[in-house]
Structure formats: structure tokens, C-alpha cells
Scaffold this active site. Structure first.
Site, PDB file in Angstrom:
ATOM      1  N   HIS B  31       0.835  -1.196   0.000  1.00  0.00           N
ATOM      2  CA  HIS B  31       0.000   0.000   0.000  1.00  0.00           C
ATOM      3  C   HIS B  31       0.876   1.255   0.000  1.00  0.00           C
ATOM      4  CE1 HIS B  31      -2.493  -3.270   1.536  1.00  0.00           C
ATOM      5  NE2 HIS B  31      -3.552  -2.593   1.208  1.00  0.00           N
ATOM      6  N   GLY B 120      -3.602  -3.390  11.276  1.00  0.00           N
ATOM      7  CA  GLY B 120      -4.048  -3.912   9.979  1.00  0.00           C
ATOM      8  C   GLY B 120      -5.568  -3.965  10.009  1.00  0.00           C
ATOM      9  N   LEU B 122      -8.676  -2.533  10.820  1.00  0.00           N
ATOM     10  CA  LEU B 122      -8.776  -1.083  11.017  1.00  0.00           C
ATOM     11  C   LEU B 122      -9.458  -0.706  12.333  1.00  0.00           C
ATOM     12  CD1 LEU B 122      -9.458  -0.070   7.330  1.00  0.00           C
ATOM     13  CD2 LEU B 122      -7.370   0.305   8.654  1.00  0.00           C
ATOM     14  N   GLY B 162     -10.194   4.957   6.983  1.00  0.00           N
ATOM     15  CA  GLY B 162     -10.759   3.651   7.319  1.00  0.00           C
ATOM     16  C   GLY B 162     -10.905   3.471   8.815  1.00  0.00           C
ATOM     17  N   ASN B 191      -7.013  11.931   3.716  1.00  0.00           N
ATOM     18  CA  ASN B 191      -6.669  11.984   2.293  1.00  0.00           C
ATOM     19  C   ASN B 191      -7.855  11.754   1.361  1.00  0.00           C
ATOM     20  OD1 ASN B 191      -7.018   9.165   2.003  1.00  0.00           O
ATOM     21  ND2 ASN B 191      -4.892   8.759   2.555  1.00  0.00           N
ATOM     22  N   ILE B 193      -9.493   9.364   0.403  1.00  0.00           N
ATOM     23  CA  ILE B 193      -9.565   8.205  -0.501  1.00  0.00           C
ATOM     24  C   ILE B 193      -9.595   6.936   0.346  1.00  0.00           C
ATOM     25  CG2 ILE B 193      -8.288   6.818  -2.217  1.00  0.00           C
ATOM     26  CD1 ILE B 193      -9.322   9.336  -3.478  1.00  0.00           C
ATOM     27  N   HIS B 268      -3.900   3.275  -3.467  1.00  0.00           N
ATOM     28  CA  HIS B 268      -4.087   2.867  -2.075  1.00  0.00           C
ATOM     29  C   HIS B 268      -3.399   1.538  -1.798  1.00  0.00           C
ATOM     30  CE1 HIS B 268      -6.132   1.928   1.730  1.00  0.00           C
ATOM     31  NE2 HIS B 268      -6.147   0.703   1.253  1.00  0.00           N
ATOM     32  N   GLU B 416     -17.592  -2.996  24.130  1.00  0.00           N
ATOM     33  CA  GLU B 416     -16.824  -4.241  24.255  1.00  0.00           C
ATOM     34  C   GLU B 416     -15.596  -4.239  23.352  1.00  0.00           C
ATOM     35  OE1 GLU B 416     -20.070  -4.130  23.417  1.00  0.00           O
ATOM     36  OE2 GLU B 416     -21.101  -4.809  25.243  1.00  0.00           O
ATOM     37  N   PHE B 443     -21.203 -11.682  24.306  1.00  0.00           N
ATOM     38  CA  PHE B 443     -20.776 -10.437  23.684  1.00  0.00           C
ATOM     39  C   PHE B 443     -19.284 -10.421  23.342  1.00  0.00           C
ATOM     40  CE2 PHE B 443     -24.766  -8.879  25.843  1.00  0.00           C
ATOM     41  CZ  PHE B 443     -25.511  -9.009  24.683  1.00  0.00           C
ATOM     42  N   HIS B 479     -28.907 -13.580  24.313  1.00  0.00           N
ATOM     43  CA  HIS B 479     -27.916 -13.464  25.380  1.00  0.00           C
ATOM     44  C   HIS B 479     -27.307 -14.801  25.782  1.00  0.00           C
ATOM     45  CE1 HIS B 479     -29.474  -9.451  25.570  1.00  0.00           C
ATOM     46  NE2 HIS B 479     -28.795  -9.127  26.639  1.00  0.00           N
TER      47      HIS B 479
END
Lengths: 670, 670
Positions: B31, B120, B122, B162, B191, B193, B268, B416, B443, B479
């Protein structure tokens, strides 16, 4: 004040409150705080604004209501009962949270007519609401005509502090603001209490300002406990803003009416207790016994029945006009609503022979999507910012955007979790949309709660997941699924399919679309890398979950079972073993769930009990495979994290080679 | 402009850019867009502000740097190489994304010294950054003295569009604003993009306004491509605001310098291609061959080595003063940094006999936490707004809050996912903190990506998960975990423990704390409901993963294997079967992973191969159990969703009764 002095409005609001208080008291379990505090806003909404038909909960053009703060389920059950839905009788309310009741702990669309979506896991509901509003906007843009508006409803959502803390709600609100979904109206029960106590301990941001930053219209009702006029005015104002969603912050007191427990965490999630119930009755002047309701209030709220019949009648008349003027569009629209697939729809799915070029299954998926889009008008979706990696664009459709709601390509942004819940909402609009959401398989981790809810809530969604193994390559272990497929197979009611080539990808779509029309989700695990088209694969084979694609004469000595990109390894290994005199069967097993659904005779025909020597080959963790290969079966799998290197290198280093499959088979053969 | 005319700053920035361009070109993967656009801000930060010691990447008081936009990994590798870290040589850069290199596709803390956290996926990095800043604030409040400041560093994070779209980043930013973590400084590479193209397609919110709503200080650098002075001024201003975190929006052009691909999605995530690399060289006046660097620029950036030695030397001097003046605190502080557990720490863990009261394992967990807190000063954490359900409060410690950073109880709010990543950051501060995060087991779905990263990144965190089965009861299927335990067991390097009673909960903590000190995570699955204390359970048994707690004389006819709340069912079923003349062994198996780590002889002693008749009993899905009971083994498990009713009722309806275990055993016995 005594009942005699209470207005109909007050009686109705207190009826909601005490249905909640008494049901939770009887169950000794539940969340009274929210229903008591949010009763006024809910009452105003259901009595003065919302259009719905209690006697036909599925009337298409109803306003949608989502209780995103699902723990306050008694609020919704009270509303359904008081407005005359048959799904929630007073007996049902007395059976709140009991085995077999229609009033489970959290609202469940599949248990209770009138409940649109299943909530409880916080933040899901508001994102489902975005999906419902998207569906409305899309269908309205596609089908309404200047002289015949057949799609025209609001989506109302009640959220709490908890929903607003969850990341998924932020994702959903951001994209809803971007899309400008003006008919989405969220009421935020701003009661300053969550389970850990005052929101001062962890949640002091300016929520309204945040929503404004997302592009929302915001309003603040300062006294949500008694100022019904302000609530009404806020909803009116919200409806007038048509190019932005609205968030109405309604400041309330949790557990309003309880003299000692209101405004405390103690009333959030526990019954009040006999003494406090008594004091609350005194405090609110409530002279009725538990589950007893003032007839006037009930009659007043059940006016909803006549109103609903009228609304539906008017809509039917409009639809009749529409049908006469626009028969073609009407046929498509009505076809959608039935959720029936058009006859012969699956004939567009392509088939392949080994002579065809090796192509990644994500590419086959793109071909299927684009073949299906013209014949399935409800097919609609997109990717969480990986459109050209997931290959999920419907070519020629254009993007779903503000001012272009008729289009079918949805850009969700890097918001996997909201994508999942928005797709869920689109499907639960129950108008025949078949939503799909896409990302890398590994990032199902970000949206797992939404995928689970698709399985629990009987949602016909497609989850299109690419880059399905360490074969993904250079991105490395953060991007390479290991445990992911197993973790998804473990979810009840979710069908996971990992196709081996072009025919199997077509088969996967055949299954997925059929499942969607039957309200069940399917997840596709697709390769980044090219895969050869194999002899013996077929659409029909996929529908059975596992099938023999290569075999020796007579009873095999050993069975090699592969999925996806590893089936071709099995085929080549079998060829080699056969030259060495072994009798080998190769079983392609794209889906465990589909195989489980076959009868025992079919299962025996593919995996005969007598053939105990078996090897499973899958570039994923071994968990679960012993079920098919036995405690001492052979496994060519990965039980550690991946590595960054070109995909072919990683596959080789991790043992996904013909030689290793052969060696493993020989070890099993002894 | 030609190299001769470029300032040292420009040469250095272009060195970063071309290391990225050339490495990605050689790998044909990566990238380049982010490194090219963010090089100026990264350079200013690393050259003029950040305090670190390239020759001792683990120097305690270094500023922490997190590249949350981890796909731009070449930015970080270029910085590490240029500033003189030994971990990234020019050869390593030439081997970008290749097998065995120290320069994997995304930054990995366990591969490359100088990389603080693995990014990595995001949004994780910014939340890790909150954890790093929390750790600094906590240790500073706890150990600094007016005359000796031994904990004092900043945490810098670079995020992209991102990251800012992901819900987890919103959660983390909200709680960071609440806490007022003034030494957290985030640079947002704005940026416009992302992979799908312009952010106009899905991300048009006002990010700065949103961060202001969270309580952040925000700054905008309008030209992040060339205005180094503005970047410097912004970081200066950020440091001056000490009671709020700062978000600096730095507007840049992605792929800056590439004449045809800059400001497009095309740059990108793909190499530029030979021709465009050539044009970019011309455009930026770059006369160097691939991987060739201007000596002046390298020397300039490697001043970091001398600076770093000086910083560390000054800190060592302060520490020496501190040690002489505050020997007791210094001993505790230094003990923490070694991550060594105090001798005899585990002697505080309680043990029980069957005469002790039945208590929920979540309650046992609370007791363990509170016994351990005084002997383990690094133990610190809390719940995602379920403190009094998870029972995770350290009594008497007080809450970690703005102005009270010395306290150990952390309220994460209903967040969480951020909780998981914040705990990960706390652990990766590498200062001996043992973070724990708690919620309902179900959860974990919301925080799964963070749990996975704890396992991948070698993080010593405790995940305290309660309400671990359908025994949870009234809250219903949303739950109630079914597939959850299996899905967690599938994650490599994660130890999952489901204790049966008090002794086993103590054993679980013994394992979890030891694993934490060895930088590996443990997840505890704990009951809501009370569990009897059983004969034969032990701390030591837990450490082996599975062990015999009841047995008949001689070789057993059948083995009943249970975990957690179901072990007591197995014990009772065995008693009944024994009275009927069967020889029955009961194995408690709190942890698959720990059992797998035992030698074959021990495994054989617990589960002898010769005893093929086996039954597994667990109130969770069956996936994976065939490995221990065989293809035809008995299973008392749940492969469908749960239901809302009192917990005992649900357990009974789903077959978790002594009678059903007995019946299943008899079926297996034939």
C-alpha cells in the site's frame, strides 16, 4: 394524582408503566427502568404518529418501530397489547420471560407478530432501523409514481445510552447521515443511567453534537417525563426535515414513578420488589390491581385498530390505482412482496468444464451476482469498502446514494458491523429484498454479532466473504482466516459454503438465493486466488453439501475430503495414490450444514461408515473435522496463525501440497 | 526539484516515500498511497518530537507510536530503518512481505522490534493507543513523585479514513475523551480516498466535530503535504493541552508525488508499476536507484540514535534518584517492569470442599480477583458496563477516572470492542500491567477481533466472561451462548477455561495469571448460576486441562467428560450408573488447550484409547467434541439457539439433566 383526575393520556402512559412493572415483578426478572421512563415518548409516537394496523401486523406500508434498547421489551409488549395486537394477550404479559411465551426477555421478530427486528444486543436495532429506512427509500424511488405513492412510511427507533455507546450505532448513524435518510427518526431515551450507574462514569460525550457531525438533524426534548406536547412537536419537526435523519434526544428519568429507585441503576435491570411496587402505585395514583387496566385507556389506545384498517384501506385503494395504471411495475412490486423467486431464475447460473480457465471463486461470485441481478430485482447490497476486492458490484446499476435511492450498489464504508445489521434490516423490511454484504472473511469477526442475529432472526441475507484462507498471502496473519470458518459453522441456522470452483460457486448461489427466499442466511467463503475447474463438480452436488467427485472402482481404501481451494489438491493426490494401487475416493464437501440436512442413506453413500480411513484437507483450523474423519483421521489443516508472504508460498510452507496430502493419506493407510 | 536543491527535510521525507515505493514495487504487493502522503507528518513527528531509543526499542519511557492504518506498514518500516533500528535493515525492506522477513504486510509487534502493536484490522490501533495512554497515565499517577518523574511519555497514533469509519475507533475516542487522556495525540491522515474511491461515496461526516463531541481538542493542518511548520505547530499545540486528547486532522494527498495515480484509489493498495515509479522519481526529482538513500538524509535521521541514548541516560539518572529516595515504590515499579510474578503469589487463591456453599463461578472469580489484587499491583481492568453482573470490581481501589488515574477499576462503558483493544494496548505497554476485560460471554462476538489480536500479538490479557450458557435464563437466545465457546477454542494461542466450581476457578486464575506473565491471553467462561463444589476438583487439575475427578475400580466401561456447570451432572450420572453396575470415569475438562499441551502419557492416563465409549456434556454446541468422544460418541450438547425462561427450566428443556446424561451413556454403552 388519583386515577379519576388523570387524563386519558396519563392513564394510557401509566398503563404501559404498570404492565411493565407488574410483568417484571411476576417474572422476578426484567428491565422496568426503560419502560417507565420511555412510556410517554412511546405513547405519543404510537398514539399520535405511527401508522400501523394491529390486525395485520405485516401490512406493507406500516411505519416500522424498533426498540433498539431491547432490554426494555416490556415497553413494546405493553404497546402491542394496548393497541390491540393479537400476538400479545394479557396472559402473554403474565407469562413474560417464561418458557414458550410470546413475550421473551428481549423482542424477537420470529416469536411475536408486531416486533419488526430482534434486539437486545445493543446498537443492533438502530442499525437495523437504517436498513429498514434504506429499504423504504429504495422501493419508494423505484416504484412510486407521481400519481400513486405506494411506498411511504417512517422508521422510528428508540435507543438508550447503551446503544449510543456501541460502535455499531456510530457506524450506522454515520452512513445514515451520509445517505440523508429523512424518514428515519430516532428517539434517544437520555436517562443518564446505565448498568454501572450514572453515565458520568463512562459516557460524557455530547451525543447530539456527534449526530450533527454525522449530518443528522437533532432536537432536544428537555422534559420527556411529562411534556407530551414537546414530544409531539419534536416528532412533527423531525418529519418536516426530509433530507436528513433526525435524532430527538428525550431527557427522561429512568424508572419514572418509583419514589426510591427512579434515577438509579437499581431499576435498570431488576424487579422493583413488593414494597416499591406498592409505593410506585401510590406515587402515580394507580388504583388498579396487577394486570388490571383502565377500560377507557385501553379503548383509547385500541382506536389504533380502526385507524389501522383505514390506513390500510387507503393504501389498498392507491395500490389498485397503481395496478391499473402501471401493471408492469405493479407485477414486479407484488412479486417482490411475495418473496417468491421467478420461475427458472437459476437457469442463468453458469456451469463450467475443466477446459475453462482457472478463475478465483470471488470472480465466479461476481459473475453469478451479475447474472442474477437482472432476474432478481430484490438483489441489492455491497461491500464494506472492498468492492473491487470482493467483486460485488452489480454492473450498470449505479450506486445507492442520496438522490439515487433506486440504485442497487451500496457502499457501506469501512463499517462491517453496521453493514451486517443494515442488511438484516433490509431483509426484515419483508418486501422481498435479498441483501448481501461483503468483506474479507477474516473481518466477519467485526460483524459477527450481526451475522449471528441473521441466523437467529430468520433473515434471508447473503454474506459474501472473500480472501478465505492463508492463500490470501502477503497481507499476513491479521488478514488470514484460520479459525474463522469453524467459528461460523458453529452458528446454528447459518449455512456456510466454501465452493471449489465455478460450478460450485454457481451451486452456492443457488442454495443461498433459495435460502434467502425461505428467510435463512448463507455465508460464502471465496478464494482470492485462481482455482482450476474440476471434473465432477456440479450445482446439484453443492445442494447436498458433500458429494463424490472422483472414485475408484469398488470400496475405497481411503476417502479424501476437501473444501474450496483444497479440493483440487485432493484430486491430484488421489491420482497419485491411485497410480500406486490405492483405491481412493475424493469427496468435495462445500457445506457441512447442507450435508447434515441429507438423509442417512445419502450420507452413507458418500461417506460409508465402513471406510474409516479418511483425510480432511482444508486451509483452516482442524476444529470439527474429527466428526468426519474420526479421532485418528488424517488432517491437512492449520492450527496456528498465518504468515505474510506470497499466497502460494504460504500454502506450501503450511503443507497444502499434493505431496503432503499423499503423505498424510499414506500415514492413515498405515 | 533536483536532489541538490532539496532540504534535508525534503530528502528525508522523500527517502521514506521511495523506500515504500521501491519495496512495494519489488514485492508487487502493498500500500504505497499512505506512506507517500503521510511521510511529512511522520517525519516531523519522529524527527522533531518523538523520544525513543533505536538501540533499545524497549526503553520504558519512550513515546509510543502506533500506525493504526497498518496497511501503510512501509511507512513504519522506513522510519525504523532510517532512524537506526537494527530490526529493519535495507535487506529486510527488500524482503517486504516475503516469507520469514521482519517486514510483514502489516506491522506485527512480535516480528519487528520497534513496532508497539499489531495493526491492519482497522480501528484497532487507535484503541490500542488509548490503552497505551491509559497505562502511562496510571503508572504516572501511581509512581511519579514531585521530585522524580519516571513515567512521562506521549502516545502518538496515525489513523486513516478507514480507522475513523470503524465503530471501534469511535468507542475508543469517546472513552479517551471522557478520561481526558491529554498525552494521547492522534494524527488523522485525511486523504479523502479509501479502497472504494473518494470518501464522498460513504464518508462525508465532519470528523473533527465528532471528536470535539467526544471531548477532544482538535486541530486542522490544511496542507499536510508540504507545510512542515504547520505540522510542527499542531503537535506543539497538542502537547500544550494536557487535559484532553488531541486529534490533528492533517489533510494530505494520497500517493503524493505520483503524477498520475496520486489522489486515486488506484494507489491505495497496489504497486505503482514500472512506468509510474519512473514518473514519480522524475516528479519528485529523485535521482537515487531503488533502495539507495541519500547519506545526508540517513545521517540526519540517525541523529535519533544519539538523542535516544541521551533521553534514556537522563531517564536512568532520574530513576536512580527515585530508587534512592523511594526504594519501596521503586522496587514495586521495577518488579512490574520485569513482568515477574511475586514469589508465592498463587498461595492467596482459595480452595474449597464439597461442604462449602454452592456459588456461581462468576462469584468465585470475584473472590480470586480480590485476593490477587493486593499481591499483583499490575492487575487492572473492568467491565463493559456489567460490573455488578460480571463481578469484576477490585474492592477498595476506586475507579480509574480523570484526576484519579491511580485507581484500578476501569469502567469501559458499553464498548466491548474498544475494551478489548484498550486492554491489548495496556498489556503491550510492556510495563507489567495485567489487564482484564469483562462482559457476558455472548458479547465476545462484539470484541472478537480484539480477542483474536490478543492471541496473535502475544498479549497477556484476561478475558472474564460470565453468563456462559443457556443457564443464563430469562434474557433469552440473544444473550445465551451456544457456538461461542467453540468459536473461541478455535482461535490459536488463546486458552479458554470453563471451570466447574471454586477450586477450578482458582485453577483458572492460576493459569491465566501465569499465561499473562508469559504474554498469552486466557478467556474464562463463568456461570451466572450457582454451582456445587465437587469432590476431586483441584487447582492442579485445571493446569492440566483435563483430569479424572471420579472413577470406578479397573478399566472404565465409559467415560463422561464434562466442563463447567455440567461436570456436576456427570458426577451424579456416574453415581447412578455405578449403582447399576457400570464402571464409570468422570473427567472434568476445563480447558482443551491445556490438555493438548500435556504429554501423550498423561493424556492416555485420563482418556485411555482403549475406552472408546465416551460422552461429552457441555451446555454449548457439539462442534469439536467428536475429537474426544469419537464419531459415534455420546453428546449432551446444544446445536440450536436458546430460549427465554428461568435458567433451570431452559437447562432441563434442553436435556441438561442427570436422567438425560444417564440415558445418553446407556445408549453409547449399547
Amino acid at each position: 394524582m388519583p386515577v379519576a383526575a388523570q387524563s386519558l393520556d396519563q392513564l394510557a402512559i401509566n398503563s404501559i408503566r404498570f404492565l411493565a412493572v407488574d410483568a417484571i415483578e411476576k417474572a422476578k426478572s426484567g428491565h422496568p427502568g426503560l419502560p417507565m421512563g420511555a412510556a410517554p415518548m412511546a405513547y405519543v409516537l404510537w398514539q399520535n404518529f405511527m401508522r400501523y394496523n394491529p390486525k395485520n401486523p405485516q401490512w406493507f406500508n406500516r411505519d416500522r418501530f424498533v426498540l433498539s434498547a431491547g432490554h426494555g421489551s416490556m415497553l413494546q409488549y405493553a404497546l402491542l397489547h394496548l393497541t390491540g395486537y393479537d400476538s400479545v394477550s394479557i396472559e402473554d404479559i403474565k407469562n413474560f420471560r417464561q418458557w414458550g411465551s410470546s413475550t421473551p426477555g428481549h423482542p424477537e421478530n420470529f416469536e411475536t407478530a408486531g416486533v419488526e427486528v430482534t434486539t437486545g444486543p445493543l446498537g443492533q436495532g438502530i442499525a437495523n432501523g437504517v436498513g429498514l429506512a434504506l429499504a423504504e427509500a429504495h422501493l419508494a424511488a423505484k416504484y412510486n409514481k407521481p400519481d400513486a405513492t405506494i411506498v411511504d412510511h417512517y422508521t422510528y427507533v428508540i435507543v438508550g445510552d447503551g446503544c449510543n455507546m456501541e460502535g455499531i450505532s456510530g457506524e450506522a448513524a454515520s452512513i445514515a447521515g451520509h445517505w440523508g435518510l429523512g424518514k428515519l427518526i430516532v428517539l434517544y431515551d437520555d436517562n443518564h443511567i446505565s448498568i454501572d450507574g450514572s453515565t458520568d462514569v463512562a459516557f460524557t460525550e455530547d451525543v447530539s453534537k456527534r449526530f450533527e457531525a454525522y449530518g443528522w438533524h437533532t432536537i432536544h426534548v428537555e422534559d420527556g417525563n411529562t411534556d407530551l406536547a414537546a414530544i409531539s412537536a419534536a416528532i412533527e419537526a423531525a418529519k418536516k426535515v426530509t433530507d436528513k435523519p433526525t435524532m430527538i434526544k428525550v431527557t427522561t428519568i429512568i424508572g419514572y414513578g418509583s419514589p426510591n429507585k427512579c434515577n438509579t441503576a437499581g431499576i435498570h435491570g431488576a424487579a422493583l420488589g413488593t414494597e416499591e411496587v406498592k409505593l410506585t402505585r401510590e406515587n402515580l395514583g394507580w388504583e388498579y390491581a396487577p394486570f388490571e387496566l383502565p377500560a377507557d385507556a385501553v379503548a383509547h389506545m385500541r382506536e389504533a385498530i380502526d385507524r389501522g384498517a383505514k390506513y390500510e384501506g387507503e393504501w389498498e385503494a392507491t395500490l389498485a390505482t397503481y395496478k391499473s395504471k402501471y401493471p408492469q411495475e405493479a407485477a414486479e412490486f407484488e412479486g417482490l412482496l411475495t418473496r417468491q423467486l421467478p420461475a427458472g431464475w437459476d437457469s442463468v447460473l453458469p456451469t463450467y468444464t475443466p477446459a475453462d480457465n482457472a478463475v478465483a471463486s470471488r470472480k465466479h461470485s461476481e459473475i453469478c451476482l451479475n447474472k442474477l441481478a437482472p432476474v432478481l430485482p430484490g438483489l441489492m447490497g455491497g461491500s464494506a469498502d472492498l468492492t473491487h476486492s470482493n467483486l460485488t458490484e452489480i454492473k450498470g446499476s449505479g450506486d445507492f446514494q442520496k438522490g439515487a435511492y433506486q440504485n442497487r450498489n451500496v457502499h457501506f464504508g469501512v463499517r462491517e458491523h453496521a453493514m451486517g445489521a443494515i442488511c438484516n434490516g433490509m431483509a426484515l423490511h419483508n418486501s422481498g429484498l435479498i441483501p448481501y454484504g461483503a468483506t474479507f472473511l477474516i473481518f466477519t469477526d467485526y460483524m459477527r454479532a450481526a451475522i449471528r442475529l441473521s441466523a437467529l432472526s430468520q433473515i434471508g441475507a447473503l454474506w459474501v466473504m472473500t480472501h478465505d484462507s492463508i492463500g490470501q498471502g502477503e497481507d499476513g496473519p491479521t488478514h488470514q482466516p484460520i479459525e474463522t470458518i469453524a467459528s461460523l459453522r458453529a452458528i446454528p441456522n447459518l449455512t456456510v459454503i466454501r465452493p471449489a470452483d465455478g460450478n460450485e460457486t454457481s451451486g452456492a448461489y443457488k442454495v443461498a438465493i433459495e435460502k434467502a427466499s425461505q428467510q435463512a442466511p448463507t455465508l460464502l467463503a471465496l478464494s482470492r486466488q485462481n482455482l482450476p475447474n474440476l471434473a465432477g463438480t456440479s450445482i446439484e452436488g453443492v445442494t447436498k453439501g458433500a458429494y463424490t467427485i472422483a472414485d475408484s472402482e469398488g470400496t475405497p481404501d481411503i476417502i479424501l475430503i476437501g473444501t474450496g481451494s483444497e479440493v483440487s489438491l485432493c484430486v491430484k493426490a488421489a491420482e497419485q495414490l491411485t497410480t500406486e494401487g490405492k483405491k481412493v475416493r475424493v469427496v468435495s464437501m462445500p457445506s457441512w450444514e447442507l450435508f447434515d440436512a441429507q438423509d442417512a442413506a445419502y450420507q452413507e453413500s458418500v461417506l460409508p461408515k465402513a471406510v474409516t480411513k479418511r483425510v480432511a484437507v482444508e486451509a483452516a483450523c482442524s476444529m470439527g473435522w474429527h466428526r468426519f474423519v474420526g479421532m485418528d483421521g488424517g488432517l491437512v489443516t492449520v492450527d496456528r496463525f498465518g504468515a505474510s508472504a506470497p499466497g502460494g508460498t504460504v500454502m506450501e510452507k503450511y503443507g497444502f501440497t499434493v505431496d503432503n496430502v499423499v503423505a498424510t493419506a499414506k500415514k492413515v493407510l498405515g
